[in-house]
Enzyme design. Structure first.
Site, mmCIF file in Angstrom:
data_model
loop_
_atom_site.group_PDB
_atom_site.id
_atom_site.type_symbol
_atom_site.label_atom_id
_atom_site.label_comp_id
_atom_site.label_asym_id
_atom_site.label_seq_id
_atom_site.Cartn_x
_atom_site.Cartn_y
_atom_site.Cartn_z
ATOM 1 C CB ALA A 394 6.726 -92.877 22.901
ATOM 2 C CB SER A 395 10.746 -89.860 26.246
ATOM 3 O OG SER A 395 10.671 -88.632 25.562
ATOM 4 C CB ALA A 396 6.004 -86.964 26.887
ATOM 5 C CE LYS A 400 8.059 -95.190 29.325
ATOM 6 N NZ LYS A 400 6.890 -94.557 29.980
ATOM 7 C CB CYS A 517 -0.281 -98.730 29.472
ATOM 8 S SG CYS A 517 -0.848 -97.453 28.333
#
Length: 660
Positions: A394-396, A400, A517
């Protein structure tokens, strides 16, 4: 008595000549009107001191011979006269040296004490009398008002005789006395402060009781009827709410001493939760869930921290520049910044900027990335190496992913995946801007990845979550979360972590980092504990982060295992960054796992509670394995839901395949 001793002439009186010379000089000064009153006073002191010294020395010779003799009728030879003259000169020189060695500003009290020590007690009385007489008879002043100056000189002489030089304020010692007074005042303040602190420490319990009584004077816990009446009236003013929060906090901290008779602790907890929800704008469900994570004081600090925005941080892109060069360039543009901390070699914290930090030439050139400090943590825990094959599930928007690429020095390959196609646009833009050439952007549901592609050395899963750690950025979280949201998110996170574990290379040990988060245990420790139960060849290892609080091993009756203490939690009120959770998992080789399963060692999860069924695990059941049929049903249901959302017509499922 011999002839020489009998006819020996007494010592001369050097003081008379010295005094006449001084008087003559003073008389000339008086006639010429050039002397000053202060100079006259100093001369007076010098003459009086000299006279006292000379008188003391001269009295020693009175018992041998009268002070005055007629030299013409003495009948002394020339040789005797030479001897007498030499003796007189030696005595005169000794007195002269003593006069020169004696400071002119020496006090008469000191001289009087010196003479008294030599045994001349009778001279001490004469000396005291001589002070008074000499002061009145000497005329060294050039002032017009003679009587006034005589009084001043007498007063000064008396003051000198009653104390030392330091007791008299003069231009020379004024600064010294002022500094001494300042030091004394500071010393008194320090002693007063230390005494106050010792008193506060000694009577801490009594002081706290007094503070409580003053702060909550008149505080009374509202009854149920009063609360209902207040709710019907639309609530009360914020000042009353805040005062009631402070009162409930103090009572809960010292419940046995401050609680009202007949009122339970749960009543105070219910009241403070309602007041916090009203004061900070939360719904009562989320307020209660967050309140249960901390003690009373820390819970208030957490809610207060969520009202303050976190510091602006940036990450230097080591593919294009160095942090030192970037910092210097931004400082030249009017940006006030400093390194984010010892735990990060690329981070910079921005305090203030005269230019938009997201529109500088350095930003457009890809020298840095606007990125929260908490987003550094999972990448640091992942610790990517050059020439590896890594998946970011989950990169968007790419913070990261680009950090991983920079740590790999543009070698190997990074698969940047995101389930939302619209978000991949910002992901691609940041990848190109920062010069990451080893990144492949893809758009898949993370739960399909084991089938799409596998064999990764490391997998980073920053799972979708409730966002309870970033309330300062997204205040809508305060009111739009419910129990159903946490249940659905927890289920999705469990699916994603299992897919991440299955996506690694089974032929060698690999690493999976799970992060959110969120600060809720059901999204963090519960998910990791579930993965450890479902995949027996996985274990949790130290994350490599030097700070942060330990993960929860149990929470409100649910036991997650002592190994969860290796995970790390971060809170806004403690670390001044977004609330975050990081856990690092080591996925061992499958062959090693199968060998361990064949042994007779009991599972380490014996005695844990299964989140799915609420049953107590038993060692006799052995290691838990992957239930492909159960997970396939959930994955199929989610796939059908996604197709329906896109507008596709989906055939109805048979009743046998329906997910309950």
């Amino acid at each position: 008595m011999g002839r020489r001793a009998k006819n020996k002439q007494g010592p001369p009186q050097p003081f008379v000549g010295l005094r006449d010379a001084t008087a003559k000089h003073s008389g000339n000064a008086t006639v010429q009107k050039t002397g000053k009153a202060s100079a006259a006073k100093r001369k007076l002191g010098a003459l009086d001191d000299t006279e006292s010294i000379t008188k003391g020395r001269a009295k020693k010779f009175k018992h041998e011979q009268p002070q005055k003799k007629n030299q013409s009728g003495s009948g002394i030879t020339h040789e005797n006269e030479n001897e007498d003259s030499s003796d007189s000169e030696s005595e005169h020189n000794a007195l002269d040296k003593e006069f020169k060695a004696t400071p002119l500003h020496s006090s008469k009290k000191d001289l009087f004490e010196a003479e008294s020590s030599e045994g001349s007690s009778s001279h001490s009385e004469d000396l005291t009398d001589q002070f008074g007489h000499k002061v009145q008879t000497l005329d060294l002043s050039d002032s017009e008002d003679q009587a006034s100056h005589d009084d001043d000189i007498q007063n000064e002489t008396l003051s000198e005789s009653s104390g030392s030089e330091d007791d008299i304020v003069t231009a020379r010692n004024m600064e010294k006395r002022s500094g001494a007074l300042d030091r004394q005042a500071r010393r008194e303040q320090e002693e007063d402060f230390e005494e106050t602190m010792q008193s506060m420490q000694k009577d801490q319990e009594g002081s706290e009781m007094m503070d409580v009584d003053v702060d909550i004077e008149g505080f009374r816990l509202p009854t149920a009827a009063e609360r209902e009446e207040e709710s019907r009236n639309g609530g009360t003013d914020l000042a009353t709410i805040q005062r009631r929060i402070r009162g409930c906090t103090r009572v809960l901290n010292r419940f046995s001493k401050l609680a009202e008779p007949g009122r339970s602790r749960s009543e105070y907890v219910s009241q403070i939760i309602a007041d916090i929800a009203y004061n900070y704008g939360y719904n009562e469900f989320l307020t209660e869930r967050l309140f249960q994570l901390f003690n009373v004081n820390e819970a208030i600090e957490f809610f207060e921290a969520n009202e303050t925005p976190r510091p602006v941080t940036i990450r230097a892109n080591t593919l294009r520049t160095r942090r030192r060069d970037l910092a210097q360039a931004l400082v030249n543009r009017g940006v006030n910044l400093e390194p984010i901390g010892k735990w990060s070699k690329e981070g910079l914290q921005v305090f203030e900027s005269s230019v938009p930090i997201g529109a500088t030439p350095e930003y457009l050139a890809g020298h840095y990335m606007l990125q929260a400090a908490s987003s550094f943590l999972p990448v640091i825990a992942l610790d990517p190496k050059p020439n590896e094959r890594i998946l970011d599930m989950a990169s968007a928007p790419g913070g990261k992913t680009t950090y991983i690429s920079a740590m790999m020095q543009n070698t190997g390959v990074v698969f940047a995946n995101d389930a939302t196609k619209a978000r991949t646009k910002s992901l691609s833009a940041n990848v190109h801007r920062l010069g990451c050439k080893n990144v492949i952007v893809c758009n898949y549901d993370g739960r399909e990845f084991p089938k799409v592609l596998g064999g990764f050395d490391r997998v980073l899963l920053d799972a979708p979550c409730s966002g309870t750690g970033v309330i300062s950025k997204d205040p809508s979280v305060k009111i739009n979360k419910s129990e159903r949201d946490f249940t659905l998110l927890s289920h999705l996170q469990k699916q994603l972590i299992l897919c991440a574990i299955d996506s690694v290379d089974p032929k060698k040990a690999s690493v999976v980092v799970y992060s959110t988060c969120s600060v809720m245990p059901e999204e963090n420790e519960a998910v990791v504990a579930y993965a450890l139960r479902k995949r027996s060849h996985v274990k949790i290892v130290p994350s490599g982060l030097e700070f942060g609080k330990e993960g929860l091993s149990n929470f409100r009756g649910k036991h997650f295992g002592d190994s969860l203490k290796l995970a790390r939690r971060f809170y806004p009120h403690v670390h001044n960054m977004d609330g975050f959770f990081v856990a690092k998992l080591l996925v061992e080789r499958r062959q090693k796992m199968e060998t361990a399963t064949e042994g007779s060692h009991p599972t380490e999860l014996a005695g844990f509670i299964d989140d799915e069924h609420g049953e107590l695990l038993d060692a006799s059941r052995g290691a838990l394995t992957f239930d492909a049929e159960e997970d396939a049903r959930y994955m199929e249901a989610e796939r059908r839901k996604r197709l329906k959302a896109k507008g596709y017509r989906v055939r109805p499922q048979k009743s046998v395949d329906t997910v309950v």
